[in-house]
Each structure stands twice: as structure tokens, then as C-alpha cells.
Design an enzyme around this catalytic site. Structure first.
Site, PDB file in Angstrom:
ATOM      1  N   CYS A   1      -0.529  21.420  41.572  1.00 20.67           N
ATOM      2  CA  CYS A   1       0.595  22.362  41.677  1.00 20.67           C
ATOM      3  C   CYS A   1       0.336  23.598  40.818  1.00 20.67           C
ATOM      4  CB  CYS A   1       1.899  21.676  41.260  1.00 20.67           C
ATOM      5  SG  CYS A   1       3.303  22.792  41.369  1.00 20.67           S
TER       6      CYS A   1
ATOM      7  N   GLN B   1       4.312  11.195  45.814  1.00 21.35           N
ATOM      8  CA  GLN B   1       3.474  11.966  44.878  1.00 21.35           C
ATOM      9  C   GLN B   1       4.241  12.238  43.588  1.00 21.35           C
ATOM     10  OE1 GLN B   1       2.756  16.306  45.142  1.00 21.35           O
ATOM     11  NE2 GLN B   1       0.596  15.761  45.375  1.00 21.35           N
TER      12      GLN B   1
ATOM     13  N   ALA C   1       7.013  20.466  48.178  1.00 24.78           N
ATOM     14  CA  ALA C   1       8.275  20.512  47.428  1.00 24.78           C
ATOM     15  C   ALA C   1       9.308  21.328  48.208  1.00 24.78           C
ATOM     16  CB  ALA C   1       8.029  21.140  46.065  1.00 24.78           C
TER      17      ALA C   1
ATOM     18  N   ASP D   1      -5.387  26.113  54.712  1.00 22.44           N
ATOM     19  CA  ASP D   1      -5.368  26.814  55.996  1.00 22.44           C
ATOM     20  C   ASP D   1      -5.521  25.893  57.202  1.00 22.44           C
ATOM     21  OD1 ASP D   1      -4.880  29.168  54.738  1.00 22.44           O
ATOM     22  OD2 ASP D   1      -6.866  30.043  55.059  1.00 22.44           O
TER      23      ASP D   1
HETATM   24  C1  LIG Z   1       6.354  25.236  50.187  1.00 25.24           C
HETATM   25  C2  LIG Z   1       5.178  24.425  49.729  1.00 25.24           C
HETATM   26  C3  LIG Z   1       5.355  23.380  48.851  1.00 25.24           C
HETATM   27  C4  LIG Z   1       4.261  22.629  48.423  1.00 25.24           C
HETATM   28  N1  LIG Z   1       4.470  21.572  47.593  1.00 25.24           N
HETATM   29  C5  LIG Z   1       3.440  20.762  47.263  1.00 25.24           C
HETATM   30  C6  LIG Z   1       3.643  19.582  46.519  1.00 25.24           C
HETATM   31  O1  LIG Z   1       4.777  19.264  46.124  1.00 25.24           O
HETATM   32  N2  LIG Z   1       2.574  18.806  46.226  1.00 25.24           N
HETATM   33  C7  LIG Z   1       1.311  19.134  46.660  1.00 25.24           C
HETATM   34  O2  LIG Z   1       0.375  18.402  46.381  1.00 25.24           O
HETATM   35  N3  LIG Z   1       1.093  20.236  47.379  1.00 25.24           N
HETATM   36  C8  LIG Z   1       2.116  21.051  47.703  1.00 25.24           C
HETATM   37  N4  LIG Z   1       1.890  22.145  48.463  1.00 25.24           N
HETATM   38  C9  LIG Z   1       0.512  22.474  48.881  1.00 25.24           C
HETATM   39  C10 LIG Z   1       0.169  21.905  50.247  1.00 25.24           C
HETATM   40  O3  LIG Z   1       0.209  20.495  50.217  1.00 25.24           O
HETATM   41  C11 LIG Z   1      -1.226  22.362  50.706  1.00 25.24           C
HETATM   42  O4  LIG Z   1      -2.196  21.826  49.856  1.00 25.24           O
HETATM   43  C12 LIG Z   1      -1.350  23.891  50.705  1.00 25.24           C
HETATM   44  O5  LIG Z   1      -0.226  24.496  51.309  1.00 25.24           O
HETATM   45  C13 LIG Z   1      -2.629  24.339  51.431  1.00 25.24           C
HETATM   46  O6  LIG Z   1      -2.592  23.969  52.764  1.00 25.24           O
HETATM   47  P1  LIG Z   1      -2.241  25.042  53.943  1.00 25.24           P
HETATM   48  O7  LIG Z   1      -3.015  26.314  53.612  1.00 25.24           O
HETATM   49  O8  LIG Z   1      -2.723  24.368  55.192  1.00 25.24           O
HETATM   50  O9  LIG Z   1      -0.783  25.264  53.892  1.00 25.24           O
HETATM   51  C14 LIG Z   1       2.968  22.942  48.885  1.00 25.24           C
HETATM   52  C15 LIG Z   1       2.790  23.996  49.770  1.00 25.24           C
HETATM   53  C16 LIG Z   1       3.873  24.746  50.195  1.00 25.24           C
HETATM   54  C17 LIG Z   1       3.644  25.873  51.169  1.00 25.24           C
END
Ligand SMILES: Cc1cc2nc3c(=O)[nH]c(=O)nc-3n(C[C@H](O)[C@H](O)[C@H](O)COP(=O)(O)O)c2cc1C
Length: 330
Positions: free
Chosen positions: A101, A71, A19, A203
């Protein structure tokens, strides 16, 4: 290689729905550096049904932005049906349902990760999605609501039973938000329990950590989220690294500056000068992460037009011959 329904992509990496981040310019920049499959920002099904202008804009995508998933988030089956009806006019390849979320405003209405506390309702909603989408449906979940209620396997089996074609799982609970330990074991357990593809999240910040996710969980693909912020090279580098464990050469500052200029131009073209520049402000900081340009980052955070932003990018390039180090915190 990842296959979901009739969609096949020649990469095991997926650009996350984020988002406020995963807009068309962000997706195109990542695609230019090896991303093959991306998602839109999370779309509120209700805003879509109310024809919210900002939401409708989030749906636009040029042909080079494919395959593309959209999504949606909702906990209301009637709203979901209406939203799917609207989405049938758009060329999305996959429709993903958000049950992950963690934001208070979302879960307090029973949406997003709030649905992890209502497995039966979530399963019904997934059936509605599958019956009305007319395209492959996937779902994004978390390991559970909190440490005491890790129910991802039950939810995942319900999703598969409802006809969902792929499962995205963030290996953290809702209460963990985005910090704390990623639960590789629960992702591995979910993968073993399902026949549909399991795409893991959590991560995925470096090629090494992405490889760790594959090794520890046996997942079919990995979602790249925060790892792509100011670092679209993560796609190119990870593909090379997964092949032979080498080629972790980071981009030179000149390539970083060129990519920033391209990203800024795409944002200004898509959102207009003022909003495009405002949206780029945070990206300046991400692209310049690790560079000794603190003053420039502060200036960029206040920049009001693209000429000013371009000047700052130029200064960054002159001041820094720095290449960011490889993030190897496995
Ligand atoms: C700023 C931000 C916005 C996110 N928005 C969504 C979203 O709209 N829908 C979703 O399924 N996950 C969303 N996520 C989660 C990510 O898709 C992901 O699952 C989460 O950051 C874990 O992965 P990472 O540790 O590699 O960042 C968001 C993450 C961040 C940091």
C-alpha cells in the site's frame, strides 16, 4: 489453474483487494461473471483488534463468496498475532499480508509499502504470519520503494524463505503509485527466482493487457484490479480470450443495466439504503464509462436513494444503445 497451499482454483485470474471497493457486493458481482477467487478490502490489523464495527463488517461473506482471501496490514508482530487469532474464527482460505500500500497515512507508520525499506523486519513479520495464521499465507509487494531501490527479488526470496505460499507483486514502485510504466522485467525476474506461485499485478485493464502480463513475465496468475471497476465482464472475456484469442464481444447496454441494478440491490442489502446508494454512485460512472450520458453521471453522483438511482439506470439504458469498445491498448 492456480494453486496456493492446499487451495486450487480453476482460473488464473484473481480479483484484487481494493480498499473501499472490494466489498461483498462487488465480489459477488464479479463472481457472477467468471471471477473464481477474490480478496476482501485491506483490513487494518489494529482496527480488527480494537473491534472496529466497520472492519468487522468487512469480514462477512456468504458461502458463494469462496474461495476468499483476507488481506491485513500492520507492522506490529503482537497486533498481527491478535488479529490472526480473531481471523481464525472466519472461513477465509488464505491470509495475505500487505507490503504494497503506497498511501502516505499507511507508509508513514512503517506499514504497507513502507516495509519494503525494511526487508529484515518484513521477513520477521512474515514468519509471524506463517507461524500463527493456521492457513496458507501470501504477501503482496511492489517492485520496490522507488526507482533507485528496486528490491522485489530480495524481498520475494525472503518471503519464500519465511514460508509464504504465494507472492503477489505489483510491478510499480511505491513512488509510482498507480501510474507510470509497469515493470514487467522485475516481475519476470521474481518469477524465475521463486518456486512458489507468483501472481502479477499492474495494468490488467483488458484481456489483451492481461495476456501481455502472462507472456512478458511467465507469472502463474494475474490480479484484476481497476480493470474490474464497472467491468465485471473482464473475467468472462479474458478467460475466453486466453483460450483462443477470440470472443471479445462486449455486453449490451441492457446487460450492463441489469448488472448495475443487481449491484445496487446487493449494496443496499449489505450496507443499508443510504450508505449503499452512496457507495454505488462512483460505480454508476464506471459502468457508464464511454457512454454519452454525462448529465446522468452527474445526477447519479448526487442521487440519494435507490429509486432515484434505478430511474437513472433506466434512463441510461434508454439513451444509450452503446456498447463500450474493446480496450486494445497493448
Ligand atoms: C481504489 C484502489 C484500492 C486499492 N486497494 C488495495 C488494497 O487494499 N490492497 C492491495 O493490496 N492493493 C490495493 N490496490 C492495488 C491493486 O490491488 C492493484 O495492485 C493495482 O491497482 C495495480 O493493478 P491495476 O493497474 O491493474 O489496477 C488498490 C487499487 C485501487 C485502484
Amino acid at each position: 489453474m492456480l494453486s496456493i497451499g492446499h487451495i486450487t482454483v480453476d482460473s488464473p485470474l484473481v480479483l484484487a483487494p481494493m480498499a473501499g471497493i472490494s466489498d461483498q457486493p462487488f465480489r459477488l458481482i464479479n463472481r457472477s461473471l467468471g471471477c473464481r477467487f477474490a480478496f476482501t478490502e485491506m483490513i487494518s490489523a489494529r482496527s480488527l483488534v480494537y473491534n472496529n464495527k466497520t472492519t468487522i463488517k468487512m469480514l462477512s461473506s456468504p458461502v458463494e463468496d469462496r474461495p476468499l482471501g483476507v488481506q491485513i496490514v500492520s507492522a506490529d508482530s503482537e497486533i498481527i498475532k491478535m488479529a490472526l487469532d480473531i481471523l481464525s474464527n472466519y472461513p477465509f482460505d488464505i491470509i495475505d499480508f500487505n507490503a504494497a500500500c503506497p498511501v502516505h497515512k499507511v507508509v508513514s507508520t512503517g506499514e504497507g509499502a513502507g516495509l519494503l525499506r525494511e526487508p529484515v523486519k518484513l521477513q520477521k513479520l512474515m514468519r509471524v504470519m506463517v507461524d500463527h495464521a493456521g492457513k496458507p499465507v501470501t504477501v503482496k509487494i511492489r517492485s520496490g520503494w522507488d526507482e533507485a531501490s528496486v528490491n522485489a527479488t530480495d524481498i520475494a526470496l525472503r518471503a519464500q524463505d519465511a514460508g509464504v505460499k504465494g507472492l503477489f507483486i505489483h510491478g510499480r514502485t511505491r513512488m509510482q503509485g498507480y501510474s507510470g510504466r509497469v515493470d514487467y522485467a522485475i516481475i519476470g525476474k521474481v518469477k524465475k527466482s521463486l518456486t512458489i506461485p507468483v501472481i502479477a499485478s499492474g495494468d490488467a485493464l483488458s484481456p489483451q493487457l492481461i495476456r501481455k502480463m502472462f507472456v512478458e513475465t511467465g507469472c502463474d496468475a494475474v490480479v484484476v484490479a481497476r480493470g474490474a471497476l464497472g467491468n465485471p465482464w473482464i473475467f468472462r472475456e479474458t478467460i475466453e480470450y486466453l483460450k483462443d484469442g477470440t470472443n471479445l464481444c462486449r455486453p449490451h447496454v441492457h446487460e450492463i443495466a441489469q448488472t448495475m441494478k443487481k449491484h445496487l440491490a446487493l449494496l443496499v442489502g449489505f450496507l443499508g439504503e443510504t450508505t449503499g446508494v452512496i457507495r454505488f454512485r462512483k460505480f454508476f460512472g464506471w459502468y457508464a464509462k464511454g457512454m454519452a450520458v454525462k448529465q446522468l453521471k452527474v445526477k447519479a453522483f448526487n442521487a440519494e436513494n435507490s429509486d432515484e438511482m434505478l430511474r437513472l439506470i433506466g434512463e441510461m439504458e434508454t439513451l444509450s444503445s452503446y456498447c463500450p469498445p474493446i480496450n486494445s491498448d497493448v
